[in-house]
Design a protein around this motif. Sequence first.
Motif, PDB file in Angstrom:
ATOM      1  N   ARG A 126       0.817  -1.222   0.000  1.00 47.95           N
ATOM      2  CA  ARG A 126       0.000   0.000   0.000  1.00 47.95           C
ATOM      3  C   ARG A 126       0.847   1.267   0.000  1.00 47.95           C
ATOM      4  NH1 ARG A 126      -4.839   0.844  -1.053  1.00 47.95           N
ATOM      5  NH2 ARG A 126      -5.137   2.272   0.649  1.00 47.95           N
ATOM      6  N   LYS A 127       2.001   1.235   0.639  1.00 43.72           N
ATOM      7  CA  LYS A 127       2.780   2.451   0.837  1.00 43.72           C
ATOM      8  C   LYS A 127       3.895   2.636  -0.194  1.00 43.72           C
ATOM      9  CE  LYS A 127       3.706   6.070   3.360  1.00 43.72           C
ATOM     10  NZ  LYS A 127       2.781   7.163   3.502  1.00 43.72           N
ATOM     11  N   VAL A 128       4.599   1.588  -0.528  1.00 43.97           N
ATOM     12  CA  VAL A 128       5.767   1.702  -1.399  1.00 43.97           C
ATOM     13  C   VAL A 128       5.322   1.542  -2.850  1.00 43.97           C
ATOM     14  CG1 VAL A 128       8.017   0.726  -1.975  1.00 43.97           C
ATOM     15  CG2 VAL A 128       7.268   0.816   0.401  1.00 43.97           C
ATOM     16  N   ARG A 129       5.618   2.539  -3.640  1.00 45.18           N
ATOM     17  CA  ARG A 129       5.283   2.516  -5.066  1.00 45.18           C
ATOM     18  C   ARG A 129       6.567   2.623  -5.874  1.00 45.18           C
ATOM     19  NH1 ARG A 129       0.555   0.359  -5.120  1.00 45.18           N
ATOM     20  NH2 ARG A 129      -0.954   1.504  -3.903  1.00 45.18           N
ATOM     21  N   ALA A 130       6.644   1.856  -6.920  1.00 43.87           N
ATOM     22  CA  ALA A 130       7.811   1.906  -7.794  1.00 43.87           C
ATOM     23  C   ALA A 130       7.602   3.051  -8.800  1.00 43.87           C
ATOM     24  CB  ALA A 130       7.974   0.599  -8.538  1.00 43.87           C
ATOM     25  N   PHE A 131       8.688   3.719  -9.132  1.00 42.77           N
ATOM     26  CA  PHE A 131       8.613   4.760 -10.146  1.00 42.77           C
ATOM     27  C   PHE A 131       9.930   4.784 -10.904  1.00 42.77           C
ATOM     28  CE2 PHE A 131      10.160   6.753  -6.325  1.00 42.77           C
ATOM     29  CZ  PHE A 131      11.188   7.552  -6.762  1.00 42.77           C
ATOM     30  N   GLU A 132       9.859   5.312 -12.112  1.00 48.20           N
ATOM     31  CA  GLU A 132      11.036   5.353 -12.965  1.00 48.20           C
ATOM     32  C   GLU A 132      11.568   6.775 -12.995  1.00 48.20           C
ATOM     33  OE1 GLU A 132      12.204   4.486 -17.616  1.00 48.20           O
ATOM     34  OE2 GLU A 132      10.250   3.933 -16.840  1.00 48.20           O
ATOM     35  N   VAL A 133      12.859   6.897 -12.830  1.00 53.92           N
ATOM     36  CA  VAL A 133      13.504   8.205 -12.892  1.00 53.92           C
ATOM     37  C   VAL A 133      14.087   8.377 -14.295  1.00 53.92           C
ATOM     38  CG1 VAL A 133      15.331   9.659 -11.968  1.00 53.92           C
ATOM     39  CG2 VAL A 133      14.044   8.149 -10.440  1.00 53.92           C
ATOM     40  N   VAL A 134      13.634   9.403 -14.973  1.00 52.61           N
ATOM     41  CA  VAL A 134      14.096   9.689 -16.324  1.00 52.61           C
ATOM     42  C   VAL A 134      14.975  10.912 -16.261  1.00 52.61           C
ATOM     43  CG1 VAL A 134      13.419  10.205 -18.695  1.00 52.61           C
ATOM     44  CG2 VAL A 134      12.014   8.679 -17.278  1.00 52.61           C
ATOM     45  N   LYS A 135      16.164  10.816 -16.814  1.00 52.27           N
ATOM     46  CA  LYS A 135      17.089  11.965 -16.802  1.00 52.27           C
ATOM     47  C   LYS A 135      17.087  12.658 -18.127  1.00 52.27           C
ATOM     48  CE  LYS A 135      20.122  10.193 -13.291  1.00 52.27           C
ATOM     49  NZ  LYS A 135      21.443   9.918 -12.897  1.00 52.27           N
TER      50      LYS A 135
END
Length: 135
Positions: A126-135
């Motif tokens: 519920r708390k931890v969400r994955a996300f992608e870092v784009v540079k």
Amino acid sequence: MLKLNGEIEQLAQARRASASAGVDRAIVMLWVLLLSLIALAVSAWVKWRIAAGGLLLGIFVAGAGFGTAVNQIVRTDYGSLVNLPEVMYTIWAQLLWLDASNGLPVEWAWGVYVAVCAACLWLLWRKVRAFEVVK
């Protein structure tokens, strides 16, 4: 014939020792899994490090106190299901073929262990969400 019996006994002892070593590893892995999941879930929901550490300590201290209070008031042993070290002791005793003698059924102890792990995984989900870092 006596020498053969002695060799068989040595083989049996070696087998028990190797089986015990495997069980010891399993016990340690169960305890590490439980503590890690609880610590990760608490640290994901509580941002202050000191508060998270206090809450983690409180889970074990308050659980033991509440379980003992329920046992004394209701005169049963099922209050110990809230006491996680007592639950783990019951599981360890079952894995090592010892008598736990604390009144908790082993099936209920395993159920509490699985429920706590599942609750921690759900809290993390519920708390931890994955996300992608784009540079």
